[in-house]
Scaffold this motif. Structure first.
Motif, PDB file in Angstrom:
ATOM      1  N   GLU A 111     -15.873  41.512  74.220  1.00  0.00           N
ATOM      2  CA  GLU A 111     -14.618  41.369  74.967  1.00  0.00           C
ATOM      3  C   GLU A 111     -13.443  41.915  74.160  1.00  0.00           C
ATOM      4  O   GLU A 111     -12.539  42.569  74.715  1.00  0.00           O
ATOM      5  N   ASP A 132     -13.333  32.595  67.060  1.00  0.00           N
ATOM      6  CA  ASP A 132     -12.820  33.268  68.254  1.00  0.00           C
ATOM      7  C   ASP A 132     -11.603  34.100  67.846  1.00  0.00           C
ATOM      8  O   ASP A 132     -10.578  33.555  67.433  1.00  0.00           O
ATOM      9  N   ARG A 188      -8.749  36.651  69.044  1.00  0.00           N
ATOM     10  CA  ARG A 188      -8.090  37.102  70.267  1.00  0.00           C
ATOM     11  C   ARG A 188      -6.881  37.969  69.924  1.00  0.00           C
ATOM     12  O   ARG A 188      -6.134  37.659  69.002  1.00  0.00           O
ATOM     13  N   ALA A 204     -13.314  45.658  74.303  1.00  0.00           N
ATOM     14  CA  ALA A 204     -12.772  46.149  75.564  1.00  0.00           C
ATOM     15  C   ALA A 204     -11.247  46.064  75.582  1.00  0.00           C
ATOM     16  O   ALA A 204     -10.562  46.933  76.128  1.00  0.00           O
ATOM     17  N   ALA A 205     -10.715  45.011  74.957  1.00  0.00           N
ATOM     18  CA  ALA A 205      -9.265  44.811  74.937  1.00  0.00           C
ATOM     19  C   ALA A 205      -8.570  45.685  73.904  1.00  0.00           C
ATOM     20  O   ALA A 205      -7.418  46.088  74.097  1.00  0.00           O
ATOM     21  N   ARG A 231     -20.783  37.934  71.717  1.00  0.00           N
ATOM     22  CA  ARG A 231     -20.301  38.130  73.092  1.00  0.00           C
ATOM     23  C   ARG A 231     -18.785  38.311  73.112  1.00  0.00           C
ATOM     24  O   ARG A 231     -18.258  39.169  73.832  1.00  0.00           O
ATOM     25  N   ARG A 232     -18.093  37.512  72.314  1.00  0.00           N
ATOM     26  CA  ARG A 232     -16.637  37.646  72.276  1.00  0.00           C
ATOM     27  C   ARG A 232     -16.205  38.956  71.621  1.00  0.00           C
ATOM     28  O   ARG A 232     -15.147  39.512  71.965  1.00  0.00           O
TER      29      ARG A 232
END
Length: 226
Positions: free
Chosen positions: A133, A174, A176, A136-137, A129-130
């Motif tokens: 994201e 995670d 980021r 998209a980023a 799921r991450r």
């Protein structure tokens, strides 16, 4: 590329010239390890050890053989810990005094998607799921391969502290991106099994950095003493 992911005190040496690796510089004990290997494997083995020995010299340690130990982990000279990685066209080693860091792990991968069917075997549902994201980023970033690299770095930092296997599904990672929009970011790994004891405390998460440049993905994880 690897060095920018690591804290002060860690010495990293890298090369993009694996074809020019000089196998004659291997110590006899090392050459014996890859005597039956294909030429590509021998060049990778020589290139990454040349990087490690240059890092030793920068830390004031006499260069010496680096033989694989349990599960292939390198047996570092007394007083040092480190990590090595290689992929097509790239090799790197990162070393640090054990007084400065408890452990570290590095990994580099080609910036390309994982082969079909691999992601479900390495990624947790939360991680997938991450990754959506992250895509998209950072459109164009191969997040699946980046996650694989992060798992490798986490394992390389974990194993010297525990001597135990860590399955891909035993750490929830995670990834980021940094807010500046560049091709780099942070890595947080939550261990889903009892963590190692470091300086009398149990460590249940690892922190690190990642980058995507020059057709490569690279990750690094460091474990401080406190």
């Amino acid at each position: 590329m690897i060095e920018e992911l690591l804290p002060t005190g860690v010495v990293a040496v890298e090369t993009h010239d694996l074809d020019g690796a000089d196998e004659s510089l291997l110590y006899p004990q090392e050459a014996a390890v890859v005597a039956q290997a294909v030429p590509k494997r021998r060049r990778e083995f020589a290139a990454v050890r040349a990087c490690a020995r240059r890092a030793m010299e920068k830390l004031g340690v006499e260069p010496q053989p680096l033989l694989p130990g349990e599960r292939g982990a390198p047996r570092w000279p007394a007083g040092l810990t480190g990590s090595m990685t290689h992929c097509d066209g790239y090799a790197a080693a990162a070393l640090v005094a054990v007084a400065d860091l408890a452990s570290l792990g590095i990994d580099a991968e080609p910036h390309a998607p994982l082969p079909d069917g691999v992601l479900p075997t390495v990624a947790l549902p939360t991680e997938r799921r991450r990754l959506a994201e992250l895509a998209a980023a950072r459109p164009g970033l191969c997040g699946d391969r980046l996650l694989f690299s992060a798992k490798e770095s986490v394992y390389k930092a974990w194993f010297p502290l525990t001597g135990l296997w860590l399955d891909f599904t035993e750490a929830d990672i995670d990834l980021r991106p940094d807010p500046d929009g560049g091709p780099h970011g942070t890595l947080h790994a939550e261990l889903l099994v009892p963590g190692p004891s470091v300086g009398g405390r149990v460590v249940q998460h690892f922190e690190g950095r990642w980058t995507a440049r020059h057709g490569l993905l690279a990750t690094a994880v460091t474990v401080p003493h406190a």
